[in-house]
Enzyme design. Structure first.
Site, PDB file in Angstrom:
ATOM      1  N   TYR A 138      -8.302  25.514 -23.317  1.00  0.00           N
ATOM      2  CA  TYR A 138      -8.010  26.147 -22.036  1.00  0.00           C
ATOM      3  C   TYR A 138      -8.177  25.781 -20.337  1.00  0.00           C
ATOM      4  O   TYR A 138      -8.491  24.294 -20.591  1.00  0.00           O
ATOM      5  CB  TYR A 138     -10.109  26.219 -21.754  1.00  0.00           C
ATOM      6  N   LYS A 166      -6.307  29.508 -23.320  1.00  0.00           N
ATOM      7  CA  LYS A 166      -7.065  30.665 -22.098  1.00  0.00           C
ATOM      8  C   LYS A 166      -6.926  30.114 -21.431  1.00  0.00           C
ATOM      9  O   LYS A 166      -6.806  29.268 -20.735  1.00  0.00           O
ATOM     10  CB  LYS A 166      -8.861  30.936 -22.322  1.00  0.00           C
TER      11      LYS A 166
END
Length: 308
Positions: A138, A166
């Site tokens: 992420y 992400k």
């Protein structure tokens, strides 16, 4: 390691709290919310990320939330947030979440200590080597203070346990490059910024980990599904319908606005743990109007009488 399809819409779930001195976790509402989202057609659930206020949960609470969501749903995978700026802590949380039944893990890059790119690779690979569970890296520099560069993301994509990325950098050129360079890999790039989801899908992203999907799961799924089916006219129309909500949910720090939106819709309480605070009054009328327009396109304000 069990395979997982990281395509579609994955709501970044809120953690509901009781209105008591400790802001204890409201597990009944949490379970109901997981079931509501599954019934709405989402492709997975993401508890205990930043939207889930993971920074203020104890490690035991963290695992209890994962267990509650896993036990509440039937057919959708659960992607548990397990990141930390301490590699040993992230490793422990990741193993505990996997043992609790999580189908995949979401690992934010280390925040505050801002490791160099080689440190980021070592951090993520240490966890991927030790925990037998699919993992998503992420990147959100606005929270961490450090960007995961494209070369680093591509290097991490070669690890057999790191199956996703992400993206919440806001840098479309960087995101497009990562998608371009991982097209041949078993690797999913997911939007972490609702306003960027459609542009990212247009260049080959696979879906989103979405804040707005907590409030409008059906519309978010319809938008992403249309784009994945290359029906961009429908996807654009839905993107523009949702645009005011995308913006309204970030007028203050996430998850302050989305928790207020959940309260307005009757999905859960707006209580947050300190140091977060409730949404400022100056934004409340606008948020209620946005939600009313989505609920009643003719403009009738169905939420005007809801007590705060």
């Amino acid at each position: 390691m069990t395979a997982i399809d990281l395509t579609g819409v994955f709501p970044a779930m809120c953690t509901p709290f009781h209105d008591d001195a400790d802001r204890s976790i409201d597990f009944e509402t949490l379970r109901e919310d997981a079931q509501r989202l599954e019934a709405a057609g989402v492709d997975g659930l993401v508890p205990v990320g930043s939207t889930g206020e993971s920074a203020t949960l104890t490690h035991d609470e963290h695992v209890e939330v994962v267990e509650a969501v896993v036990d509440s749903v039937d057919d959708v995978p659960v992607v548990a947030g397990t990141g930390s700026n301490n590699t040993r802590e992230a490793l422990s949380l990741s193993q505990r979440a996997a043992d609790a039944g999580a189908d995949a893990l979401l690992l934010i890059s280390p925040y505050y200590n801002r490791p160099e790119q080689r440190g980021l690779v070592d951090h993520f690979e240490t966890i991927a080597d030790e925990v037998d569970c699919p993992q998503i890296v992420y990147n959100v520099p606005s929270r961490t203070g450090q960007n995961i560069e494209p070369d680093t993301a591509v290097e991490l994509a070669s690890h057999p346990s790191i199956l996703g990325y992400k993206a919440a950098s806001g840098d479309m050129n960087q995101i497009s490059e990562i998608i371009e360079r991982t097209r041949e890999a078993d690797f999913s790039v997911l939007s972490g910024d609702d306003g960027m989801t459609l542009p990212m899908l247009s260049v080959g992203a696979h879906g989103c980990i979405s804040v707005a999907a907590n409030v409008e799961p059906e519309r978010t799924c319809a938008m992403v599904g249309a784009a994945l089916s290359e029906d961009y006219e429908r996807a654009r129309n839905l993107h523009h319908e949702l645009g005011p909500l995308f913006r309204g949910l970030f007028v203050e720090t996430n998850p302050i606005p989305v928790k207020e939106a959940m309260r307005i819709r009757g999905y859960g309480p707006a209580h947050v743990r300190q140091p977060l605070s409730r949404l400022s009054d100056e934004y409340l009328d606008d948020l209620e109007s946005i939600l009313a327009e989505l609920e009643n396109p003719d403009g009738e304000d169905a939420f005007a009488e809801v007590e705060r």
